[in-house]
Design an enzyme around this catalytic site. Structure first.
Site, PDB file in Angstrom:
ATOM      1  N   ARG A 174     -53.294 -53.303  -1.088  1.00  0.00           N
ATOM      2  CA  ARG A 174     -54.554 -53.939  -1.519  1.00  0.00           C
ATOM      3  C   ARG A 174     -55.355 -54.507  -0.344  1.00  0.00           C
ATOM      4  O   ARG A 174     -56.007 -55.541  -0.473  1.00  0.00           O
ATOM      5  CB  ARG A 174     -54.292 -55.035  -2.554  1.00  0.00           C
ATOM      6  N   SER A 251     -56.748 -57.810 -11.862  1.00  0.00           N
ATOM      7  CA  SER A 251     -55.584 -58.593 -11.432  1.00  0.00           C
ATOM      8  C   SER A 251     -56.031 -59.591 -10.368  1.00  0.00           C
ATOM      9  O   SER A 251     -56.493 -59.186  -9.299  1.00  0.00           O
ATOM     10  CB  SER A 251     -54.511 -57.667 -10.871  1.00  0.00           C
ATOM     11  N   GLU A 356     -56.578 -61.689  -4.990  1.00  0.00           N
ATOM     12  CA  GLU A 356     -56.973 -60.334  -4.621  1.00  0.00           C
ATOM     13  C   GLU A 356     -58.482 -60.221  -4.393  1.00  0.00           C
ATOM     14  O   GLU A 356     -58.913 -59.517  -3.486  1.00  0.00           O
ATOM     15  CB  GLU A 356     -56.518 -59.357  -5.710  1.00  0.00           C
TER      16      GLU A 356
END
Length: 364
Positions: A174, A251, A356
């Site tokens: 990520r 998320s 994130e």
């Protein structure tokens, strides 16, 4: 106040320039204060010229496309928000080439319709094509980095645009060298696809099981795409304006990677809190062992819908890893919830979760 001379140059370059635009209308969280100015660029050429002009004049710039991985503060942005709206997509020759502003799921849908495979596991992910290498977007066992052929970047210091290979991007879980950096802007991407109309080998147990298949098996792309979309909808991870569980950034926390020397202590804390007879989801990862952020959040006591029906910002009722705006939240509300969840997990298990999404004028 934007210098009228600069504004005229942006318009001459082809940008649509507007003032006092609420950024809440441009993010999937529906949060964020106003942009002093918005320059909407619907071609790559316009985007390049607008960025070169603003950077040469040292104007504060926020680059925004799909707004799906972004948390913007309630004060907004005191500068020019450059909206990337170029959207051409071409499929052929074993590759798909997409301009940065193309909707990512539209890109995936185009490949499936064209009878090529490889991207179907990434169906339903909101946001733009240009954001996918920045985040190294991944789902159901596939990451963009595994299919990325090259990326066209505009270097903001030199004004040069050129194609670079994935090896230049420092792709990781990520993340990439592009994330949390203003050095370059993604203009286009090119991805490898499979010409036979079958999916990438199924590498995620939940997806394979739901398809009645074995891990490693390949199935028709349309079949896999439909199942991925169904799984994501069940978790509130496909955008729906009528469903507040999807008013999120997806998320919110990355799955934490615990270094090997700290793992025994973390596992002991989990056992003490949860009990001996429990399977702890964990996976080998670079730098240690990856744990499930959603699992830790739930075991730390944060249930779906936390902190309750009256809260303007709360965990999704379908998935504890998504923080949602129930329609009246502010960014401050969301940040407070994120901190409460992060600190609660750390207090119980000694594991610190990291957000994130990219944050602008707010700190989590």
């Amino acid at each position: 106040m934007l210098d009228p001379r600069i504004r005229a140059r942006l318009v001459d370059a082809g940008a649509a320039v507007t003032e006092s635009v609420p950024l809440s209308t441009l993010t999937t969280l529906r949060l964020g204060g106003p942009a002093h100015y918005l320059a909407d660029c619907n071609t790559t050429e316009t985007l390049i010229e607008v960025m070169r002009c603003l950077d040469a004049e040292n104007v504060p710039v926020l680059v925004l496309a799909g707004g799906s991985n972004l948390v913007i503060g309630d004060d907004g942005f005191a500068g020019v928000v450059v909206k990337i709206s170029n959207s051409r997509v071409d499929v052929g020759g074993g590759a798909v080439r997409a301009e940065a502003g193309a909707g990512w799921d539209d890109v995936v849908a185009r490949t499936v319709a064209a009878g090529v495979g490889g991207l179907e596991c990434l169906s339903g992910i909101p946001g733009s094509a240009g954001a996918t290498p920045v985040q190294n977007v991944g789902a159901y066992g596939v990451e963009v980095g595994s299919v990325l052929r090259r990326v066209r970047l505009l270097d903001r210091s030199s004004g040069i645009d050129e194609w670079v290979g994935p090896e230049a991007l420092g792709l990781g879980y990520r993340t990439s060298v592009l994330k949390h950096s203003d050095d370059a802007v993604v203009l286009e991407i090119e991805l490898d696809v499979r010409p036979d109309g079958f999916s990438a080998p199924l590498g995620y147990r939940e997806l394979a099981t739901s398809l009645g298949a074995e891990e490693g098996e390949r199935l028709p792309t349309a079949q896999v795409r439909d199942q991925v979309l169904a799984l994501r909808r069940s978790k509130g991870m496909v955008l729906d304006p009528d469903d507040h569980d999807t008013w999120s950034a997806g998320s919110f926390f990355t799955n934490p990677v615990v270094p090997d020397d700290r793992l025994p202590g973390v596992l002991a804390a989990i056992t003490e809190h949860v009990g001996m007879d429990v399977r702890i989801p964990r996976y080998a990862a670079v730098g240690g062992t990856k744990l499930s952020a959603g699992w830790l959040i739930e075991r730390a006591g944060f249930v779906k819908g936390f902190p309750g029906d009256d809260a303007a910002a709360r965990l999704s009722t379908k998935h504890t890893l998504a923080l949602t705006n129930r329609g009246s939240a502010t960014t401050a509300d969301l940040v407070a919830l994120a901190r409460e969840v992060r600190d609660g997990v750390e207090d119980v298990f000694g594991v610190r979760l990291h957000p994130e999404p990219v944050t602008v004028n707010c700190v989590i």
